[in-house]
Every structure is written in C-alpha cells, then in structure tokens.
Design a protein around this motif. Sequence first.
Motif: not given
Length: 388
Positions: A24-27, A34-36, A251-254
């Motif tokens: 649920g965090a901001p995409t 950060d995402f990498i 989903l990848v973050a989760a």
Amino acid sequence: MKGRTLLMIPGPIEFEPAVLQALGAPTTSHVSPDFIETFGRAIERMREIWCAPSGQPFVLAGSGTLAMDTVGANLIEPGDRALVLSTGVFGDRFEDLLSRYGADVTVLRFPLGDTVDFEQVDRAVAASGYKLITGTHVDTSTGVRIDAERFGALGREHDVLTVLDGVCSVAGEEIRQDGWGLDVVLTASQKAIGVPPGLALVVAGPRAIDAFRARRSPTANYYADWEKWLPIMRAYEERRPSYFGTPAVNLVAALDVSLGQILTEGIDRRFERHRRLGLACRAAIRALGLTQVPTSDDHAASTLTAPKYPEGVVGTDLLPRIREAGAILAGGLHPEIRSEYFRIGHMGATNFGDLLATVGAIEAGLQACGHGFEAGCGVAAAQSILFG
Ligand code: PMP
C-alpha cells in the motif's frame, strides 16, 4: 478484530501486516534508486530461500500459471520429448501447457492420492530420451507431496532437465534446489511465499539456462522470453536501471519484505514449523474420524490438508458452518472427487493458534452437521503436536 474470519485456503493465504503495508506504500518509479535496491535484494533473497546459489531468479507479473508457462516457452521446442509426472490437476496442467509449445508429451498419472513411484519413472526415463520432466512438489488438488530430492537425483542420473512446480511448496516444504539438482523450481507469490497474488517466481539453474541458450529457434512467447528478462534480472541485481515490461512495483516491494521475514525466521525453522502444522492438522482430522485424500501420511503435504467429508455430511452444509465458526476453507478441486473432500491451507503466516482456531471451527461445523465425535478431540490432537 470483531468479525474477522481466518482465511485458511491453500492460497491466497493471510498476509503479514508489514507485507500489506509495503503493497500500500506510494508507488515509485521502476528505475528509482530505492526500487532498484529493493528489487535487487529480493532477487538475492530468492536465491537464498530456494537454496540455489547457482540459480537465476526471474520475477514476472503474473500468477503461478505464468511461471509454468515460462518453462514451456523457454525450454521446449517443437518435437522435444517431455515427461509429466501427475499427482493431480496441476500435473495435468503441464501436459496441456507443454503440448501448446509443440512438445511430444508423455504423462505418468499416479492413482489418486498416491505419490510418484520413482521406480516406474526410472524405467520410463531409461527407455526413452526425454529432454525435460515435470513434477508437482505438492499438488494442491490432492494434498500429495512427491519426493523432490529423488526427483532431482533422477534428472541428474539420466541427464534430463527437472522442473519442479513448487507453487504450493516453496518456502513451506523443504527444497534445496542446488543440492538436490533441480533445474527449475517455480512458484507464485500468494502461497507460502506470503505476498498477495500477482507474481510468478522462477529460479532456473545453470543447466536450464544452458538448454535455453542452445535453442535452435526463438521462443514463440514474447512476454515470457528469458532472452528479454535475463538482462533485466541481472541489471536489478547489479543495481542498474533497466526496462523491458513494467515490473509490478508494489508487489515486488511486498515480496522483498516477505522474503526478508522468511530469512529472519530461518529457512530450516520455517520448514519445521510447516511440518508441525501439517502433522497437527492431519492428527486433528484423524481424531475427528475423517479420512484424507493422500493414501499415506508419509506423502501428505505440510502446506495443506485434504480431508474427506464423513458419511452423511456434504460440503455445501459443512463449509458455510465452518465459515460461520470463523474459518474460510476450500472445497474439493480434483474433478473425480470434487464433492467428496475439502481443503485446509496452513502455510506462510499461519501460526499454531490459527490452526487450533481452525480445528475448533471445523469441530463446530461437524457438530452442526450431525457428525458424532468427542467434543474437543480434534483440538486436543493438534495441540499435543503443536505444544507437546
Ligand atoms: N501449481 C500448483 C501446485 C498450484 O497449486 C497452482 C495454484 N493453485 C498453480 C500451479 C497455478 O497457479 P496460479 O493459480 O497462481 O496460476
């Protein structure tokens, strides 16, 4: 939480609050630093959880069927011979799937509730040249587990690629991909991995990647093509930006959060927790006087239990009553016995208290349906294993 009902089906399961928070965090951008970092770490964590230091993880947006599809797309060329070991509906799915890519498929179908007879497989493989064999570690339609270690060894002995459908087993049942010589181990996010539905997760070993590289023709599936995804997975792992198809960022973050939790629990402790959950659930079901789909406790899964309805009880009466008592369970799935059994999932975040509450709800449902048993005997049987 008033009115909360436990979701105890064999996937999707209940998820940990921190995993849902990540979802649920901001995409963010799929190329943000950060995402990498998150994606790169998730890939590294997969390798650890699969026990596959030499494996190449793939994370694609899709369900477990897409993970299966990547096998057909990348490892099959028209005319390749494939052997499917079927212990239920999901084994059968591979027959259809591999055929679509032109494979010449042979199926060894084992009697309902039985596990794979590896002596029979050994003879079949020795008699004809297969490129690839598939096995379903836990077939969710029967609750039957196969011996994945023996499966890997057989592949090595005969120099055949082994593909393990671990959708209902990875991070729940013991798997040592490298150590057991398994070439591909695939799963989906919504089961013991502990992330809402939407990710297809595959780890391909070096022999599978070599077989892919040796293809004579490009794969006919554009999205699933490893040629497209290999550079992407490598780039994220090397913490570089890249793009082919937009990853399922949230989903990848989760996934990264859940994989971190799995490693914190410790993979061996996690296997043992699942083993105890399975033992306890089956003991409870036996104590209540119900039989089960797997023909032996030795090959019954740790991640789900498949009890048969007792004489005089039907699912359309029982399952709503169990739900009223607090637990959502699944009905039968195998077409030959669909109305004769139900399924209890106990994997991922399921704790011992959840299982006891579920057995209590099953007792309440059975009682309401007129099935006779000594009240509390199922809970007591489970408790003696969980806390004995
Ligand atoms: N294989 C097995 C063993 C499964 O249990 C499932 C899903 N229940 C699948 C494959 C297919 O996965 P999905 O439903 O995520 O496409």
